[in-house]
Design a protein around this motif. Structure first.
Motif, PDB file in Angstrom:
ATOM      1  N   LYS A  90      21.827  35.748  45.001  1.00  0.00           N
ATOM      2  CA  LYS A  90      22.019  34.543  45.824  1.00  0.00           C
ATOM      3  C   LYS A  90      22.280  33.286  44.989  1.00  0.00           C
ATOM      4  CE  LYS A  90      19.478  36.248  49.745  1.00  0.00           C
ATOM      5  NZ  LYS A  90      18.280  36.166  50.546  1.00  0.00           N
ATOM      6  N   GLN A  91      22.211  33.427  43.682  1.00  0.00           N
ATOM      7  CA  GLN A  91      22.473  32.276  42.808  1.00  0.00           C
ATOM      8  C   GLN A  91      23.968  31.975  42.777  1.00  0.00           C
ATOM      9  OE1 GLN A  91      20.777  33.384  39.030  1.00  0.00           O
ATOM     10  NE2 GLN A  91      18.738  32.684  39.621  1.00  0.00           N
ATOM     11  N   ARG A  92      24.292  30.682  42.657  1.00  0.00           N
ATOM     12  CA  ARG A  92      25.692  30.249  42.562  1.00  0.00           C
ATOM     13  C   ARG A  92      25.976  29.803  41.130  1.00  0.00           C
ATOM     14  NH1 ARG A  92      25.063  26.098  46.539  1.00  0.00           N
ATOM     15  NH2 ARG A  92      26.635  24.999  45.367  1.00  0.00           N
ATOM     16  N   TRP A  93      26.874  30.519  40.443  1.00  0.00           N
ATOM     17  CA  TRP A  93      27.214  30.233  39.050  1.00  0.00           C
ATOM     18  C   TRP A  93      28.605  29.636  38.950  1.00  0.00           C
ATOM     19  CZ3 TRP A  93      24.068  30.371  34.897  1.00  0.00           C
ATOM     20  CH2 TRP A  93      22.823  30.983  35.070  1.00  0.00           C
ATOM     21  N   PHE A  94      28.772  28.761  37.963  1.00  0.00           N
ATOM     22  CA  PHE A  94      30.041  28.068  37.732  1.00  0.00           C
ATOM     23  C   PHE A  94      30.309  27.992  36.240  1.00  0.00           C
ATOM     24  CE2 PHE A  94      28.050  26.326  41.492  1.00  0.00           C
ATOM     25  CZ  PHE A  94      29.071  26.292  42.418  1.00  0.00           C
ATOM     26  N   TRP A  95      31.576  27.873  35.886  1.00  0.00           N
ATOM     27  CA  TRP A  95      31.968  27.435  34.552  1.00  0.00           C
ATOM     28  C   TRP A  95      32.378  25.986  34.728  1.00  0.00           C
ATOM     29  CZ3 TRP A  95      31.154  29.253  29.875  1.00  0.00           C
ATOM     30  CH2 TRP A  95      30.806  30.599  29.736  1.00  0.00           C
ATOM     31  N   VAL A  96      31.834  25.108  33.878  1.00  0.00           N
ATOM     32  CA  VAL A  96      32.041  23.666  34.001  1.00  0.00           C
ATOM     33  C   VAL A  96      32.769  23.138  32.771  1.00  0.00           C
ATOM     34  CG1 VAL A  96      30.900  21.436  34.305  1.00  0.00           C
ATOM     35  CG2 VAL A  96      29.901  23.485  35.327  1.00  0.00           C
ATOM     36  N   ALA A  97      33.807  22.345  33.015  1.00  0.00           N
ATOM     37  CA  ALA A  97      34.510  21.640  31.938  1.00  0.00           C
ATOM     38  C   ALA A  97      34.112  20.176  32.014  1.00  0.00           C
ATOM     39  CB  ALA A  97      36.024  21.784  32.110  1.00  0.00           C
ATOM     40  N   SER A  98      33.858  19.560  30.883  1.00  0.00           N
ATOM     41  CA  SER A  98      33.533  18.131  30.880  1.00  0.00           C
ATOM     42  C   SER A  98      34.202  17.452  29.699  1.00  0.00           C
ATOM     43  CB  SER A  98      32.018  17.918  30.825  1.00  0.00           C
ATOM     44  OG  SER A  98      31.494  18.368  29.608  1.00  0.00           O
ATOM     45  N   TRP A  99      34.447  16.142  29.863  1.00  0.00           N
ATOM     46  CA  TRP A  99      35.071  15.350  28.804  1.00  0.00           C
ATOM     47  C   TRP A  99      34.723  13.892  29.037  1.00  0.00           C
ATOM     48  CZ3 TRP A  99      37.573  18.046  32.606  1.00  0.00           C
ATOM     49  CH2 TRP A  99      38.236  17.307  33.582  1.00  0.00           C
ATOM     50  N   LYS A 114      31.915  33.174  41.584  1.00  0.00           N
ATOM     51  CA  LYS A 114      32.057  34.033  42.772  1.00  0.00           C
ATOM     52  C   LYS A 114      33.494  34.013  43.290  1.00  0.00           C
ATOM     53  CE  LYS A 114      30.109  34.811  47.361  1.00  0.00           C
ATOM     54  NZ  LYS A 114      29.145  34.310  48.348  1.00  0.00           N
ATOM     55  N   LYS A 115      34.114  32.828  43.279  1.00  0.00           N
ATOM     56  CA  LYS A 115      35.458  32.667  43.822  1.00  0.00           C
ATOM     57  C   LYS A 115      36.542  33.170  42.867  1.00  0.00           C
ATOM     58  CE  LYS A 115      38.305  29.101  46.028  1.00  0.00           C
ATOM     59  NZ  LYS A 115      38.311  27.694  46.432  1.00  0.00           N
ATOM     60  N   TYR A 116      36.417  32.844  41.562  1.00  0.00           N
ATOM     61  CA  TYR A 116      37.480  33.143  40.599  1.00  0.00           C
ATOM     62  C   TYR A 116      37.144  34.282  39.633  1.00  0.00           C
ATOM     63  CZ  TYR A 116      39.012  28.570  42.217  1.00  0.00           C
ATOM     64  OH  TYR A 116      39.391  27.510  42.991  1.00  0.00           O
ATOM     65  N   GLY A 117      35.914  34.777  39.682  1.00  0.00           N
ATOM     66  CA  GLY A 117      35.489  35.790  38.718  1.00  0.00           C
ATOM     67  C   GLY A 117      35.061  35.114  37.425  1.00  0.00           C
ATOM     68  N   GLU A 118      34.280  35.836  36.617  1.00  0.00           N
ATOM     69  CA  GLU A 118      33.740  35.273  35.371  1.00  0.00           C
ATOM     70  C   GLU A 118      34.856  34.792  34.445  1.00  0.00           C
ATOM     71  OE1 GLU A 118      30.563  33.936  33.575  1.00  0.00           O
ATOM     72  OE2 GLU A 118      30.143  35.475  35.066  1.00  0.00           O
ATOM     73  N   GLU A 119      35.817  35.659  34.174  1.00  0.00           N
ATOM     74  CA  GLU A 119      36.894  35.318  33.250  1.00  0.00           C
ATOM     75  C   GLU A 119      37.833  34.264  33.835  1.00  0.00           C
ATOM     76  OE1 GLU A 119      40.450  37.524  30.795  1.00  0.00           O
ATOM     77  OE2 GLU A 119      38.705  38.713  31.382  1.00  0.00           O
ATOM     78  N   GLY A 120      38.140  34.383  35.126  1.00  0.00           N
ATOM     79  CA  GLY A 120      39.042  33.425  35.773  1.00  0.00           C
ATOM     80  C   GLY A 120      38.471  32.019  35.781  1.00  0.00           C
ATOM     81  N   ALA A 121      37.185  31.894  36.128  1.00  0.00           N
ATOM     82  CA  ALA A 121      36.532  30.584  36.165  1.00  0.00           C
ATOM     83  C   ALA A 121      36.465  29.980  34.761  1.00  0.00           C
ATOM     84  CB  ALA A 121      35.136  30.708  36.758  1.00  0.00           C
TER      85      ALA A 121
END
Length: 166
Positions: A90-99, A114-121
């Motif tokens: 039930k956890q929501r994971w993201f890859w985050v870009a910051s600058w 969840k939406k783009y897959g691990e590699e896609g995100a």
């Protein structure tokens, strides 16, 4: 610096560049008064800055921090705080870009695993950061984040209805 107890009068210049501290004291007595010691201090400051320019925003944005775990500067994996204590499914994971932005704030964009897959995100976060850094110009200003931007008085003090009509 004016300290009557230690009888120290003068100007102190301290500049740090790329881990090296440049520091020098300019005594009023040695230089022949406050104005002359101040002029000598400013001359030293200008010389240090011209020989050791500040980081560009792009250079600063590529410094690898000690706590980096993704292997890529400005890209990290993140679990939404409101789901952190839930079961793994039930956890929501993201890859985050910051600058960094020129005014000292930071911009962040997140991509759902969840939406783009691990590699896609991850790849989307890499691309977002790379694209953002391409447009990053100017020198890094470490004090920018501490300074509040000036409030635009006219817009801030005008009722919303009037601003919309204008």
């Amino acid at each position: 610096m004016d300290n009557e107890v230690s009888r120290t009068h003068g100007w102190l210049v301290t500049i740090q560049r790329r881990g090296v501290i440049h520091r020098k004291h300019f005594s009023d007595g040695v230089h022949g008064g406050k104005q002359k010691s101040f002029a000598a201090a400013k001359g030293y400051r200008d010389e240090v800055i011209s020989n050791n320019p500040p980081f560009s925003m792009r250079e600063y944005s590529n410094i690898v921090k000690k706590n980096n775990r993704s292997g890529v500067v400005g890209v990290c994996r993140y679990c939404a705080s409101e789901t952190r204590d839930l079961s793994e499914d039930k956890q929501r994971w993201f890859w985050v870009a910051s600058w960094p932005l020129p005014d000292g704030r930071r911009k962040r964009v997140k991509f759902s695993v969840k939406k783009y897959g691990e590699e896609g995100a991850f790849k989307m976060a890499l691309k977002a950061r790379k694209d953002a850094l391409r447009g990053l110009d100017g020198a890094f200003d470490p004090g920018a984040v501490r300074r509040k931007p000036a409030r635009r008085k006219a817009a801030a003090d005008t009722p919303t209805e009037l601003r919309k009509a204008a």
